[in-house]
Design a protein around this motif. Structure first.
Motif, PDB file in Angstrom:
ATOM      1  N   GLU A 245       0.827  -1.209   0.000  1.00  0.00           N
ATOM      2  CA  GLU A 245       0.000   0.000   0.000  1.00  0.00           C
ATOM      3  C   GLU A 245       0.862   1.259   0.000  1.00  0.00           C
ATOM      4  OE1 GLU A 245      -4.011  -1.593   2.275  1.00  0.00           O
ATOM      5  OE2 GLU A 245      -2.279  -0.998   3.472  1.00  0.00           O
ATOM      6  N   SER A 249       0.877   4.086  -2.866  1.00  0.00           N
ATOM      7  CA  SER A 249       0.653   5.473  -2.469  1.00  0.00           C
ATOM      8  C   SER A 249       1.764   6.389  -3.004  1.00  0.00           C
ATOM      9  CB  SER A 249       0.584   5.575  -0.941  1.00  0.00           C
ATOM     10  OG  SER A 249       0.503   6.924  -0.524  1.00  0.00           O
ATOM     11  N   GLY A 254       1.453  10.035  -3.071  1.00  0.00           N
ATOM     12  CA  GLY A 254       1.073  10.116  -1.670  1.00  0.00           C
ATOM     13  C   GLY A 254       2.219   9.783  -0.735  1.00  0.00           C
TER      14      GLY A 254
END
Length: 378
Positions: A245, A249, A254
């Motif tokens: 994850e 991201s 992110g």
């Protein structure tokens, strides 16, 4: 001060509540690696040290206007301190920082969890992670008691108790072992119903290389990619996997939620049972005493520790990476990998990660899979 090493207040405090463990995992970086400083420390953090730590955290939070901090109760095995001691430490820290939200988590092997601990976790809002390396066979390959007894059954009993209590158990931490089949490990972990998984590369560096390491191949990426594809292709997301994850991201602009990848700084400090301060206990795998600051909560403020050269050196900035890393097309995702993985006695931490090729292959694979999925949606 180096402009590329801005002072950042600590937001995460890894508290070594108990310096011993009831297991003797073969790969443990505390007991079976080069730094054996645990032998000279008290087994349990005393009330005096707890009070000093709480006061320092409260002082630091007020000085920097911190709205939220994270406290990780660690070890050794923190449950050896007992439920009452755990409750006392949490209460002391929260009382010292009344205007700051104190998020408390605890990392355990799960074998000691009983109803007394579960009640403390519920009452004090503690999220608990359990270290398990797969099913019975995979886990018990390395995670055993000192007398050789396996730990899997007891860990599962502890997980079952916490699951029954509601929002206590936060997930599993699994260290990658090339000897274990990756898909079998994933399915066995998934069968336990974890809210999340954390897949960790073994703590290693250019002196103490990981098992099966070959700089010309990518065995760890190959292992992780098999799990990634199984996880990514599932019709319904079955659990979160922090490493994957975080890579996704970062690819999408992110942040990262792990020190394994990315240029996000953890802003963390480790506090040993005697109150001494260390940058990160992962440096115990490099050379004796390399992570120690020569400071203690009994004599130094956390602001003093924040300005220590060893702390500033760990800030994740491009300029601190090896020249080859800075020119790499995936550098903003990789971030040079975990700091301790870069160590070589000749050049300190100015080397690429010992997992450099693995990280590159894993990241580019994830990048291709994500790009293909986005193209289909477009």
């Amino acid at each position: 001060m180096d402009a590329d090493s801005p002072e950042q207040p600590f937001r995460q405090f890894i508290v070594k509540l108990h310096s011993r463990c009831n297991l003797s995992c073969h790969y443990c970086y505390v007991y079976h690696h080069v730094d054996q400083s645990w032998r000279d420390r008290p087994m349990i953090m005393s009330g005096r040290t707890t009070a000093a730590l709480a006061a320092r955290i409260g002082e630091h939070a007020r000085a920097h206007g911190l709205e939220k901090i994270f406290v990780v109760l660690h070890g050794g095995e923190p449950l050896l301190a007992g439920p009452d001691r755990i409750a006392e430490v949490i209460t002391a820290i929260r009382a010292a920082a009344p205007r700051t939200s104190v998020d408390v988590t605890l990392q355990t092997n799960g074998t000691l969890v009983d109803d007394r601990f579960v009640e403390v976790f519920r009452r004090h809002r503690v999220g608990v992670g359990v270290s398990v390396d797969g099913g019975r066979e995979a886990n018990d390959r390395h995670r055993r008691f000192a007398d050789g007894r396996p730990s899997f059954a007891l860990a599962v009993q502890g997980i079952d108790r916490m699951r029954a209590a509601g929002d206590v158990w936060t997930g599993l931490l699994c260290t990658v072992d090339l000897s274990n089949d990756p898909l079998q490990v994933y399915e066995d972990l998934l069968a336990l119903g974890p809210p999340s998984l954390d897949l960790l590369l073994p703590l290693a560096n250019w002196v103490h290389r990981p098992p099966g390491h070959d700089p010309a191949t990518t065995p760890y990426a190959d292992w992780l990619i098999r799990v990634f594809d199984r996880w990514f292709d599932a019709p319904v997301r079955e659990t979160g996997i922090r490493l994957f994850e975080s890579i996704i991201s970062l690819l999408l602009g992110g942040p990262s939620d792990t020190e394994a990848v990315g240029l996000d700084s953890a802003a963390a400090i480790t506090v040993e049972t005697d109150g001494s301060l260390e940058v990160t206990d992962a440096l115990k795998t490099t050379a004796p005493g390399l992570g120690a600051l020569g400071m203690s909560v009994h004599r130094h403020s956390l602001d003093e520790a924040m300005r220590h050269p060893a702390v500033l050196a760990t800030e994740r900035t491009l300029v601190k990476l090896a020249r080859g890393c800075r020119a790499c097309p995936v550098v903003t995702v990789c971030g040079g990998g975990q700091y301790s993985h870069r160590f070589d006695p000749e050049g300190g931490f100015g080397y690429p990660s010992v997992y450099c090729r693995d990280l590159y292959r894993l990241i580019t694979h994830v990048q291709a899979r994500v790009a293909a999925k986005l193209a289909l949606r477009g």
